[in-house]
Design a protein around this motif. Structure first.
Motif, PDB file in Angstrom:
ATOM      1  N   VAL A 104       0.689  -1.368  -0.080  1.00  0.00           N
ATOM      2  CA  VAL A 104       0.194  -0.067   0.420  1.00  0.00           C
ATOM      3  C   VAL A 104       0.719   1.419   0.148  1.00  0.00           C
ATOM      4  CG1 VAL A 104      -1.626   1.544   1.422  1.00  0.00           C
ATOM      5  CG2 VAL A 104      -2.036  -0.992   0.969  1.00  0.00           C
ATOM      6  N   LYS A 108       0.799   3.208  -3.064  1.00  0.00           N
ATOM      7  CA  LYS A 108      -0.807   3.971  -3.194  1.00  0.00           C
ATOM      8  C   LYS A 108      -0.854   5.945  -4.056  1.00  0.00           C
ATOM      9  CE  LYS A 108       0.416   7.211   0.525  1.00  0.00           C
ATOM     10  NZ  LYS A 108       0.243   6.804   1.707  1.00  0.00           N
ATOM     11  N   LEU A 112      -3.505   3.066  -5.830  1.00  0.00           N
ATOM     12  CA  LEU A 112      -5.340   2.982  -5.286  1.00  0.00           C
ATOM     13  C   LEU A 112      -5.334   4.546  -4.822  1.00  0.00           C
ATOM     14  CD1 LEU A 112      -3.112   0.768  -2.457  1.00  0.00           C
ATOM     15  CD2 LEU A 112      -4.125   0.390  -4.555  1.00  0.00           C
ATOM     16  N   ARG A 113      -5.667   5.003  -5.778  1.00  0.00           N
ATOM     17  CA  ARG A 113      -6.540   6.563  -5.693  1.00  0.00           C
ATOM     18  C   ARG A 113      -8.018   7.000  -6.315  1.00  0.00           C
ATOM     19  NH1 ARG A 113      -5.783   8.413 -10.824  1.00  0.00           N
ATOM     20  NH2 ARG A 113      -4.204   7.547 -12.182  1.00  0.00           N
TER      21      ARG A 113
END
Length: 154
Positions: A104, A108, A112-113
């Protein structure tokens, strides 16, 4: 380790005529991977090999990553890892947590947005090109005919 083909191993397709070839520096990427993640000064201190209280070496980074990947890929319970990898349940769970936290942290910002309009437009174009419209917001694939769908899911 050198990989040698034997008669028992099926030959893979390899490069396909008409496709562009992208040269890959496998040796360099392997060296980078080993340098960044499997050396005494790795990116995450948890994955550095240390010594336990008795002075014996702890689990290697390779062991820790393998256990985390095995638990995720196969759904292996932490208490079953002791038999194959000699790692206690609590250490397995700690390792999995550290591995996930590290992934992560590393990815991220890029992956991971929240989607922006540019991302959505790109995904819509890909979906249309692949004749899979309506995929955004439809994780249950209700707009997709699956001829071999198991009877219990129909």
């Amino acid at each position: 380790m050198v990989c040698q083909l034997t008669e028992e191993q099926p030959q893979r397709g390899g490069s396909i005529d008409g496709r562009s070839y992208k040269p890959r520096n496998r040796a360099m990427t392997h060296a980078n991977l080993m340098s960044n993640y499997f050396n005494p000064n790795s990116v995450n201190p948890y994955f550095q090999q240390k010594r336990d209280r008795t002075g014996r070496p702890s689990f290697s980074p390779h062991q820790k990553v393998t256990v985390a990947l095995r638990m995720m890929a196969y759904g292996s319970p932490a208490d079953s890892i002791d038999e194959t990898h000699g790692m206690s349940e609590s250490t397995c769970l700690d390792t999995l947590q550290e591995f996930c936290d590290t992934i992560v942290q590393l990815y991220k910002d890029e992956y991971l947005r929240k989607l922006n309009q540019k991302d959505l437009n790109r995904l819509f174009r890909k979906a249309e090109d692949r004749r899979f419209p309506g995929m955004i917001g439809s994780l249950d694939c209700m707009h997709w005919d699956w001829k071999n769908c198991p009877t219990g899911w129909q």
